[in-house]
Enzyme design. Structure first.
Site, PDB file in Angstrom:
ATOM      1  N   ARG A 154       1.113  -1.341   0.086  1.00 35.16           N
ATOM      2  CA  ARG A 154       0.207   0.174   0.184  1.00 35.16           C
ATOM      3  C   ARG A 154       0.777   1.101   0.434  1.00 35.16           C
ATOM      4  O   ARG A 154       1.469   1.814   1.379  1.00 35.16           O
ATOM      5  CB  ARG A 154      -1.128   0.461   1.141  1.00 35.16           C
ATOM      6  CG  ARG A 154      -1.836   1.327   1.675  1.00 35.16           C
ATOM      7  CD  ARG A 154      -2.502   1.111   1.787  1.00 35.16           C
ATOM      8  NE  ARG A 154      -2.305   0.493   4.304  1.00 35.16           N
ATOM      9  CZ  ARG A 154      -1.666   1.037   4.335  1.00 35.16           C
ATOM     10  NH1 ARG A 154      -1.292   2.658   4.661  1.00 35.16           N
ATOM     11  NH2 ARG A 154      -1.602   0.979   5.978  1.00 35.16           N
ATOM     12  N   HIS A 210      -3.689   3.934   4.884  1.00 37.03           N
ATOM     13  CA  HIS A 210      -4.503   3.284   4.399  1.00 37.03           C
ATOM     14  C   HIS A 210      -6.204   3.445   4.449  1.00 37.03           C
ATOM     15  O   HIS A 210      -6.836   2.417   2.876  1.00 37.03           O
ATOM     16  CB  HIS A 210      -5.152   3.136   6.411  1.00 37.03           C
ATOM     17  CG  HIS A 210      -5.901   1.348   6.509  1.00 37.03           C
ATOM     18  ND1 HIS A 210      -5.743   0.500   5.989  1.00 37.03           N
ATOM     19  CD2 HIS A 210      -7.505   1.920   6.972  1.00 37.03           C
ATOM     20  CE1 HIS A 210      -7.210   0.022   6.349  1.00 37.03           C
ATOM     21  NE2 HIS A 210      -8.135   0.061   7.416  1.00 37.03           N
ATOM     22  N   TYR A 224       4.366   5.395  10.999  1.00 37.37           N
ATOM     23  CA  TYR A 224       4.504   3.787  11.544  1.00 37.37           C
ATOM     24  C   TYR A 224       5.672   3.620  10.290  1.00 37.37           C
ATOM     25  O   TYR A 224       5.967   2.355  10.619  1.00 37.37           O
ATOM     26  CB  TYR A 224       2.972   3.414  11.840  1.00 37.37           C
ATOM     27  CG  TYR A 224       2.114   3.360  11.002  1.00 37.37           C
ATOM     28  CD1 TYR A 224       2.775   1.856   9.597  1.00 37.37           C
ATOM     29  CD2 TYR A 224       0.702   3.839  11.607  1.00 37.37           C
ATOM     30  CE1 TYR A 224       1.270   2.594   8.839  1.00 37.37           C
ATOM     31  CE2 TYR A 224       0.060   4.037   9.902  1.00 37.37           C
ATOM     32  CZ  TYR A 224       0.197   3.247   8.842  1.00 37.37           C
ATOM     33  OH  TYR A 224      -0.860   3.320   7.361  1.00 37.37           O
TER      34      TYR A 224
END
Length: 385
Positions: free
Chosen positions: A277, A281, A290
């Site tokens: 990805r 998200h 993160y």
């Protein structure tokens, strides 16, 4: 004491068992992992290959436009597929008309392959419809927001196909299969394990298609599993394969094989598409919190569109005029999507009470009347009779 060891592959490395037909540089692969699947792409014509490239470019442009529209306040949220186009287009184009797909909320590329107008997708995220397409017309179920729930729906539908006698007949126009999409994070949900159990013991004609994009929102793979995800299928009694999810040809070939197995009565199959990805998200997420940028840079070199473009150019199957024409078509599609989104009419508030039940329902009618009375209490509010 027995220790379970499952070394985490290096960034971008799907391991020696991963099926790949095109390298990131666009060169055909000839190795043991590819040998069992390469024949599935041999029948693809030059026009077919150019069509796959067109799919990849156009759906990425839709995704880019939708992200921009959300940032401008025109969509409530958007789940981007950036980086996962090959996994979705390759598997979507491997389906037959009679096959049925159960998506999550990110399968915009599969929706495109099933003939769903992108404006239907934007309408859902704009809040003016509940999907906007007829699932039985497209053989493409409405988006599912609850993580992993669609795998149970898909398994039940596959068992229904089986009981209808549309599996293993040998009739290529009748035999059908189901494909259920989910992400790596969903494999930690009980629904997915339960669907594996039901599908396996009933020998259901279903392909479980996991897009392993490495991150379940902010949780990496090593917080989700101790073994490669495709190997989980063995514990339930059916085969699993890992495929390079950024290689549209490999995804097409592996999915075509898996669907043929399911249609012929061989039971369920798990495909793990090893992809990434590239964006957030959803548009409410900040991936810089993160993951490190160096990881993203590695995956940029594995871009699915550039990979196929390099192959087409090298093999003389696509020239500058073709690539320019696809870019122009993408511009036109983006303009149509933007115009269509901005001019979407808002639904009448009372429409929320429609299609809740097949037959009239006294409680729903009571709620409709109460809501109409509430709206009528506002000065100048027009309420339909």
């Amino acid at each position: 004491m027995t220790h379970i060891t499952a070394p985490t592959p290096a960034v971008g490395d799907g391991g020696p068992d991963m099926v790949q037909l095109l390298t990131p540089e666009g060169q055909r692969v000839a190795n043991a992992a590819a040998a069992d699947y390469a024949h599935y792409v041999e029948d693809l014509t030059d026009e077919d290959l150019r069509g796959l490239y067109r799919d990849l470019v156009l759906i990425r442009r839709v995704d880019t436009e939708a992200t921009a529209l959300q940032r401008q306040g025109e969509l409530g949220i958007w789940a981007s597929l950036l980086g996962q186009e090959a996994a979705q287009v390759g598997s979507g184009r491997a389906m037959k008309k009679q096959d049925y797909a159960f998506p999550t909320y990110r399968e915009h590329g599969v929706a495109w392959c099933r003939g769903v107008d992108p404006l239907n997708l934007l309408g859902l995220f704009r809040g003016v419809n509940h999907g906007g397409w007829d699932p039985n017309e497209k053989n493409f179920h409405l988006y599912t927001i609850v993580i992993g729930a669609q795998t149970l729906h898909a398994t039940g539908y596959a068992m229904g196909i089986q009981r209808d006698g549309a599996v293993g007949t040998g009739d290529p126009d009748r035999d059908a299969a189901v494909i259920a999409y989910f992400g790596d994070g969903a494999t930690a949900q009980g629904d997915v394990s339960e669907s594996f159990v039901f599908a396996a013991v009933n020998n259901a004609p279903i392909v479980f298609f996991c897009q392993n994009n490495q991150w379940a929102i902010s949780e990496p793979n090593d917080r989700q599993t101790r073994i490669p995800l495709y190997q989980r299928a063995r514990g339930f009694g059916f085969p699993g394969v890992r495929v390079d999810g950024n290689d549209v040809l490999a995804v097409y070939a592996v999915t075509k094989h898996a669907l043929e197995e399911a249609r012929s009565g061989q039971g369920p199959f798990l495909v793990e598409a090893w992809t990434y990805r590239m964006g957030a998200h959803t548009t409410s997420d900040d991936p810089t919190k993160y993951r490190v940028s160096a990881e993203v840079e590695v995956w940029k070199l594995r871009d699915p569109i550039e990979r196929l473009k390099a192959y087409l150019a090298h093999e003389g199957k696509g020239d500058h005029d073709f690539f320019d024409e696809v870019d122009r078509e993408a511009d036109e599609l983006a303009a149509r999507v933007r115009e269509g989104c901005l001019t979407m009419p808002d639904p009448m508030p009372e429409s929320m009470f429609e299609n809740v039940y097949v037959e009239p329902h006294p409680r729903i009618e009571e709620e409709r009347r109460e809501f109409a009375a509430y709206r009528s209490s506002f000065e100048g509010e027009e309420v339909p009779a």
